[in-house]
Design an enzyme around this catalytic site. Structure first.
Site, mmCIF file in Angstrom:
data_model
loop_
_atom_site.group_PDB
_atom_site.id
_atom_site.type_symbol
_atom_site.label_atom_id
_atom_site.label_comp_id
_atom_site.label_asym_id
_atom_site.label_seq_id
_atom_site.Cartn_x
_atom_site.Cartn_y
_atom_site.Cartn_z
ATOM 1 N N GLY A 18 0.825 -1.195 0.000
ATOM 2 C CA GLY A 18 0.000 0.000 0.000
ATOM 3 C C GLY A 18 0.863 1.250 0.000
ATOM 4 O O GLY A 18 2.052 1.221 0.336
ATOM 5 N N CYS A 19 0.249 2.349 -0.382
ATOM 6 C CA CYS A 19 1.012 3.592 -0.502
ATOM 7 C C CYS A 19 1.498 4.071 0.862
ATOM 8 O O CYS A 19 2.674 4.400 1.038
ATOM 9 C CB CYS A 19 0.176 4.655 -1.195
ATOM 10 S SG CYS A 19 -1.477 4.891 -0.510
ATOM 11 N N TYR A 20 0.598 4.124 1.845
ATOM 12 C CA TYR A 20 1.029 4.547 3.177
ATOM 13 C C TYR A 20 2.068 3.602 3.762
ATOM 14 O O TYR A 20 3.109 4.048 4.270
ATOM 15 C CB TYR A 20 -0.177 4.631 4.125
ATOM 16 C CG TYR A 20 -1.075 5.825 3.950
ATOM 17 C CD1 TYR A 20 -0.585 7.122 4.060
ATOM 18 C CD2 TYR A 20 -2.431 5.671 3.711
ATOM 19 C CE1 TYR A 20 -1.429 8.228 3.931
ATOM 20 C CE2 TYR A 20 -3.278 6.765 3.578
ATOM 21 C CZ TYR A 20 -2.778 8.037 3.691
ATOM 22 O OH TYR A 20 -3.605 9.113 3.569
ATOM 23 N N GLU A 54 7.064 10.143 -0.752
ATOM 24 C CA GLU A 54 7.017 9.359 -1.986
ATOM 25 C C GLU A 54 5.869 9.896 -2.822
ATOM 26 O O GLU A 54 5.015 10.633 -2.320
ATOM 27 C CB GLU A 54 6.755 7.876 -1.657
ATOM 28 C CG GLU A 54 5.373 7.679 -1.040
ATOM 29 C CD GLU A 54 4.949 6.240 -0.815
ATOM 30 O OE1 GLU A 54 5.810 5.367 -0.737
ATOM 31 O OE2 GLU A 54 3.722 6.019 -0.707
#
Lengths: 343, 343, 343, 343
Positions: free
Chosen positions: B148-150, B309
């Site tokens: 996941g992004c987080y 990011e």
């Protein structure tokens, strides 16, 4: 591999040149100058270039720009004209991203830019670097005047209509909108996020320098009386220009889609959209591309042309690299591969 | 040249895969599916891809994704788990950008995602695709669960501290902020420009799915009691995640700069910034990079780690391509050259 | 009708004072000073005030601020301390929106603000103008130090927890996010739209002046060892502060909703949201209000408090007017009626 | 105190009516309807109204709107026409913020709005609610058609030129730009922050409904052949319309500043800016005001008029309240005091 120098590498067109040239297969940036940041690493000022650009800013006085094959001026107006002659004499080709060599008429230039020109003898030689108009001359040029951001979008939108003598040339309107990066990277109140953000306004309606450049470009096609009203606006976004162009058709029965497609069929960086399209600026964000669509509202005689570009790419640094590619006989697309960033 | 298919190509991670793979020297996208847009040209929906992607969306049922070397799922949660087994059986490797295979614990997955898992037998085989943690396993994997992004930003920020047993593991705080593209490309009120623009808020403070993934990732290092409070926020910007991480140091005398630099020295896509840095999200806009800096405010025992990011690149599609590169033995940087777009 | 003067009326807090006082039933602005804009009409600089404010900027030297009942300093730090004594002697009350009189400890002030204090004799008399904490003293005050924007949001969020001795006071974390107007109206690179727009970053992580103010405010409640880590961030929006506060509960069984509601029941400008709420900054855009909600993620011992305000209103000019209302015995809500602007 | 009801109170014009009427000295909102949100507190959906609006949404069927003195329709097009007759019969005056009663020509209406009109018998009675044009009729009206947002800005900009027969009426151009709230509060892809943010585009260039309304408004002045090209654009901001208007002057020697100032001298909500001004949209953010400036670029015969408004205030809810004030004989400024929010 040619050697490239950039004079004035702390502004948005300078850092955009660095971004694009980092991926160029035939060109290497060997010097970036800045009076104020001399001695500082480029990637300290622009961390986005960490691992990409391994250079320090050097002082313009000692930059050795003359030791390069080509020198880009990403400086304020009135800088390149002081240094171009010496560079050209040393065999370095010059691409000026500012306005010093864009206008052929010395008086017009001096009126709009409010200073005496330091190198009037170069005005005739300088080639106006709009590849879609002047590719053969660019190929031979020592000195290229890279077009302004607004003129690029406006000229590419109007050219097919004027070349085909399809519209009344004396009642043209160019309502143009630009992202804030067009104002450059400098400390100013008007372009603060809290001034320009969530806000929209026109500016310089009484007269903007780019109008002279637009008129000159259109006259190079028609040879006679161009009348164009140019109104720029500031959009609360980072990049992008959207020009909405209005003209009166001389004849009702003309296949405008065909006119535009034929004109730009061979052009790698002009995209004629399908009929009925509404190009948006993000579709060219970061890409060297001008997208164009036309409409005839209500089927009437007014043609509306929509022309979008990224002001920092096709409107500045990308077009400069395109010009370099043409000047040095590279593939015109070299280094200009990045796909637009959406969203 | 390997053959690539993308299932679910109308969302932001799907179009980002297309943007990145367009420049990949070893991979060719041969199919993009979409239930709702089947038959429509990809570049009609995303004009930014005109001249870049010459494909139509195909119906998932008839897409022939199985005829590819690798299939990316850029779909909502709960889709890949229905199709992965068949693809794997047919010899197609799978990278799921959604959450179907991220959690090892079936019960935890089913609790957070609110549905029965359709392929629990694959959970063990699936490799959690954080290259900086699991590169050897990714190299051998048939099925990669793209993080996941987080969690990507949070894990990369915390890992060196936990691997070195440098902080108290039970009082970690991850205050994370994401651009709106993290919510995906879908019609919703909350992510309208007029709702999320010029606005800031936390959400899901009581509990967010990514917390389970963060805890699992941290436990893979410590093996024991991780306590982490994770609070996500919505930032009025398009892309980018900024994680601000807080931990209590066990010992005062530790050279944190050295710890981070040694940990990530060989990593092509993690950049440890100089001491005192404040990485900003735009420095990775469009680039597959996580930039990290640490601080000890007032010289105390609380360490603050800043980790940024692009949620669509290192937080999704870029990391997926990175995983593909590892899986197929390509240069890990292949296709991941684009420089961050600044401004 | 009291007579009001504003020293430094070209910045965001100055123009915000003008906006609010324009509708105040008991106060009239009779002078606005500016060194740089003396002689210019206020509504020429701020056309939003055309028809609302019929004043010219006057030179501070000749402004006759002393002829007023109250003088607001909307100036940079280090200005009010030079003029306050003379005004007070002349019977004019003073509200300083800058930091000159916020800290009681002279050494701490001089360390953080990097200059000698010009009026240390006034530090003890000055009342820290957080009405929810110091209303009785404000009522009697000649000199009010209007709180900083961050401290207002952070203190109002933490106060109920510390007053009730409910949390560990030495491990507090305040992760705060501010719109760009918090940086003031000045020409600077970092707050250009093209630098701060579509971007997010932390700043001053190693130490920010407002931390000393937060610590002082919390200590006024606990009397002992406060440990707070304060990290500010810049959000790409115009107005608004969102503080995300973390603390460890001492006891698991406490009715936090009741704690907050009881604490702020009588407060006109603090709104305790229903349980489970996520206040967003736009809900207070332009309004003198601080909205607060709390969460206990996973039901654990960490309490997360969300506190939002408009940094220019409750975080500056609105609170200043609120203080003026208290000082002069007006209805505390006078002139503070505007409803938040949504969207 | 008159009793007011709002039909359709979940959209942006509905909530804007609530914001403005909350401060109105003569009007009280007693009912707000919503089909989808019936039973929910208004301030639960819009926390900005906490402590301001103490109402629940009611079902339109049972709302008792007829029990009011005036009913505002803040509904999609095609709603008010079904309910207006009954309300009027019951003695309730009606202000429709949608388009149902704006066009006098039934066929034109049905063509543009793509449905049969449900109350054609009311079209003649309905008064087009542009106070600057129709104040006397509004005073007597039972049914007011509140103008569209674009037409308000365009008509106020063009009216003085056409009333004075100063320009060619058949070659008018209205290049208009709107913030995203003009699209309403609804789940849609195109107005997501990630689609409309950091982006700019024209839309509906082939034909937009508001053009018919603009033509009708201009014809009411000239009585004859109006030709206007209207092109709307979407600006990445919340609120605001900027119309850039182009016309050809019939005579070179005309004092345009005098023309505009005389025309609007008595108008409380039209502000003619000083010569050379560039009004920006933020100068009217949240305020019921239209600011106008004109230019003659290069001193030529093309006049450029810049006209800005807040699309939700002077372009919708504010104008509706202004109309209500006129209809009921209140001070026309009542409830319209809020000063524009800058920044």
């Amino acid at each position: 591999m040619i050697r490239v120098s950039i004079v004035g590498g702390t502004g948005y067109t300078g850092v955009e040149l660095l971004r694009l040239l980092a991926l160029h297969p035939e060109a290497e940036v060997v010097a970036v100058t800045s009076r104020s940041e001399a001695g500082r690493r480029v990637d300290d000022l622009f961390p986005s270039l960490r691992g990409i650009v391994d250079l320090e800013y050097t002082d313009p006085a000692s930059s050795g720009a003359g030791d390069c094959d080509v020198c880009f001026f990403a400086t304020p107006n009135g800088t390149a004209m002081h240094q171009a002659a010496e560079l050209l004499d040393a065999g370095t080709r010059v691409v000026d991203l500012a306005a010093d060599f864009r206008l052929k008429d010395l008086d017009v230039w001096q009126k709009w830019y409010g200073m005496p020109h330091a190198a009037p003898q170069l005005l005739e030689e300088a080639v106006y670097g709009l590849p879609e108009l002047n590719r053969p001359a660019i190929r031979e040029a020592r000195l290229v005047a890279n077009p302004g951001c607004y003129p690029t979008a406006v000229l590419l939108g109007f050219l097919p209509l004027l070349e085909g003598d399809l519209v009344e040339p004396d009642g043209l309107i160019a309502d143009a909108k630009s992202g804030v990066s067009g104002a450059g990277r400098k400390a100013a109140i008007a372009t603060q996020l809290c001034e320009a953000g969530d806000n929209f306004k026109a500016y310089a309606v009484a007269g903007h320098r780019h109008q002279a450049e637009i008129v000159q470009g259109l006259r190079s096609v028609t040879g006679h009386g161009i009348g164009v009203t140019f109104v720029p606006h500031l959009v609360p976004m980072l990049r992008g220009i959207h020009a909405t162009l209005y003209a009166r058709l001389k004849h009702a029965d003309v296949d405008l889609q065909d006119v535009y497609e034929r004109r730009y069929r061979e052009e790698p960086f002009v995209d004629v959209m399908p009929p009925g399209s509404h190009p948006d600026t993000r579709s060219v964000r970061g890409a060297n591309m001008c997208r164009i669509a036309w409409h005839r509202p209500g089927g009437g005689n007014t043609v509306v042309v929509l022309s979008v570009e990224d002001n920092l790419v096709k409107g500045a640094a990308g077009q400069a690299v395109q010009n370099m590619n043409i000047m040095f006989g590279f593939d015109e697309r070299a280094g200009l591969a990045p796909v637009a960033l959406v969203p």
